[in-house]
Design a protein around this motif. Structure first.
Motif, short mmCIF file in Angstrom:
data_model
loop_
_atom_site.label_atom_id
_atom_site.label_comp_id
_atom_site.label_asym_id
_atom_site.label_seq_id
_atom_site.Cartn_x
_atom_site.Cartn_y
_atom_site.Cartn_z
N LEU A 237 42.43 54.81 24.93
CA LEU A 237 41.74 56.05 25.27
C LEU A 237 42.82 57.06 25.64
O LEU A 237 43.55 56.87 26.60
N VAL A 238 42.93 58.13 24.85
CA VAL A 238 44.08 59.02 24.98
C VAL A 238 43.73 60.46 25.36
O VAL A 238 44.63 61.29 25.54
N GLY A 239 42.45 60.77 25.48
CA GLY A 239 42.07 62.12 25.86
C GLY A 239 40.65 62.16 26.38
O GLY A 239 39.76 61.51 25.82
N ALA A 272 44.94 64.46 24.06
CA ALA A 272 45.41 63.50 23.06
C ALA A 272 46.52 64.06 22.18
O ALA A 272 47.22 63.32 21.51
N GLY A 273 46.65 65.40 22.17
CA GLY A 273 47.64 66.02 21.31
C GLY A 273 47.20 66.09 19.86
O GLY A 273 48.04 66.12 18.96
N CYS A 378 28.46 68.00 29.31
CA CYS A 378 29.00 67.34 28.12
C CYS A 378 30.29 66.59 28.45
O CYS A 378 31.10 67.09 29.21
N ALA A 379 30.44 65.43 27.85
CA ALA A 379 31.65 64.64 28.00
C ALA A 379 32.14 64.21 26.62
O ALA A 379 31.35 63.80 25.77
N VAL A 380 33.44 64.33 26.39
CA VAL A 380 34.06 63.96 25.12
C VAL A 380 35.31 63.14 25.42
O VAL A 380 36.09 63.49 26.30
N SER A 381 35.47 62.04 24.69
CA SER A 381 36.68 61.23 24.82
C SER A 381 37.26 60.95 23.45
O SER A 381 36.54 60.88 22.45
N ILE A 382 38.57 60.80 23.40
CA ILE A 382 39.31 60.54 22.17
C ILE A 382 39.99 59.18 22.29
O ILE A 382 40.63 58.88 23.29
#
Length: 386
Positions: A237-239, A272-273, A378-382
């Motif tokens: 999990l990077v972002g 996350a870049g 809202c939630a967002v993960s990368i």
């Protein structure tokens, strides 16, 4: 953002439980299976974070402490996270921050909800009305389907989307769910069948709506030397990012646009870049069929979401497969568990060990999107492949 490893995870079936089991049983089963997947013991867990949307559903105040006792986790840091439909995902983000801060090496996130087994559907619908603005919406009888329908109509007016586009999403997601052993509504259907199902709130028909589901999901997050060798080589999990919007649709500049998703996604991608175009696969919040298209647009994953939908871009064979788990429409929607299961699905896809439908091309980067309200929180993960 420094990567945090999804060291292990598991979920129960999402369905309507009629076997006498309870949410505490489902949570325990998911937790024990996640420990085994990560090759960890109970004593290895530093923090337990529980996601559960409403005490009305569990009939238990302070469920985190009760679950910690059930899971034989003592002397640990324990907390509960709640954010409507985003509860499970926000719990994952809270766990990520625990690991990044150095407060914990291994954090277990358990999401659970009992939506289908002990309360009539009409009662659950009334309770959901209180999750918006109870004064202006819930207490005057407006339910979630009516509010989502109003937002969907504004989206249709602006984009040219029609009921066939919405129905195609419902058909595809439930077809994806046919390969998911944990899914609530695996179904082979057609656009005509969706459009011929009863109208709930125009433009939404019954088959455009996600089901009320029971179930639990658990993931364990950690980093570095605090994990067994096998668990280190897992998806990362990077972002992470989150953002809110006005609660009441009428106070938004465009009630059909999920604008806070763009902010949340921007924050997660920056951590996350990466750019939006780097995403290979996604699980997005499809409480209603049209909400999936609104989410894709809001996240910035498509410049013309209706054209891309009609061209098959979001199919398993497309260049951006979405909701291969079946999404909420097919896999099911026990609220506290939803975001946790989404993260688990993307992690397993990136690791090449997913149990359901897989994309035609090997994904390297995935996005998870969840929200509470009408894209109010809202939630967002990368995530990225090992």
């Amino acid at each position: 953002m420094d990567p945090v490893v999804v060291a292990g995870g598991a979920m129960t079936p999402f369905n309507r439980r009629k076997d006498g089991s309870s949410w505490r049983d489902w949570a325990r089963n998911a937790f024990v299976a996640a420990l085994a997947d990560a090759d960890l013991e109970r004593q290895d867990i530093d923090v337990l974070i529980v996601a559960s949307e409403s005490d009305f559903f569990t009939l238990q105040l302070n469920p985190a402490s009760v679950l910690a006792d059930d899971l034989a986790l003592f002397g640990k840091q324990v907390m509960r996270v709640e954010g409507g439909g985003a509860s499970g995902h926000l719990a994952v983000q809270a766990a990520t921050m625990q690991v990044l801060s150095g407060q914990a090496d291994r954090v277990a996130v358990v999401g659970v909800e009992a939506l289908a087994s002990h309360l009539p559907g009409a009662t659950v619908s009334k309770l959901y009305g209180l999750s918006f603005d109870a004064w202006t919406d819930g207490m005057i009888g407006i339910d979630s389907t009516a509010l989502y329908a109003l937002s969907a109509m504004a989206f249709q007016a602006r984009t040219g989307a029609d009921e066939n586009d919405f129905a195609a999403v419902a058909v595809r997601n439930r077809d994806n769910a046919r390969l998911n052993e944990f899914a609530h509504l695996p179904l082979a259907s057609s656009v005509d069948e969706v459009l011929s199902s009863p109208i709930i709130a125009a433009p939404y028909h019954r088959l455009d709506c996600s089901p009320l589901s029971d179930g639990a999901a658990c993931i364990i997050l950690g980093r570095g030397s605090g994990l067994p060798d096998a668990a280190r080589d897992r998806a990362r999990l990077v972002g992470i990012g989150a953002a809110n919007d006005r609660v009441r649709l009428g106070e938004r500049s465009d009630p059909g646009h999920f604008g806070s998703k763009r902010i949340a996604a921007g924050r997660a991608l920056a951590g996350a870049g990466w750019a939006h175009t780097d995403i290979d696969i996604a699980e997005v919040y499809d409480s209603y069929s049209g909400a999936q298209l609104q989410a894709i647009e809001g996240l910035g994953l498509s410049a013309d979401v209706i054209a891309d939908e009609r061209a098959g871009r979001f199919d398993a064979q497309g260049d951006l497969p979405i909701n291969l788990s079946g999404g909420l429409l097919g896999q099911g929607a026990p609220v506290g568990a939803t975001g946790v299961a989404q993260v688990l699905a993307i992690a397993r896809q990136l690791e090449g060990r997913y149990w359901g439908r897989r994309p035609s091309r090997t994904p390297l980067r995935g996005l998870v999107d969840t929200h509470g309200g009408i894209a109010t929180l809202c939630a967002v993960s990368i995530l990225e492949a090992p």
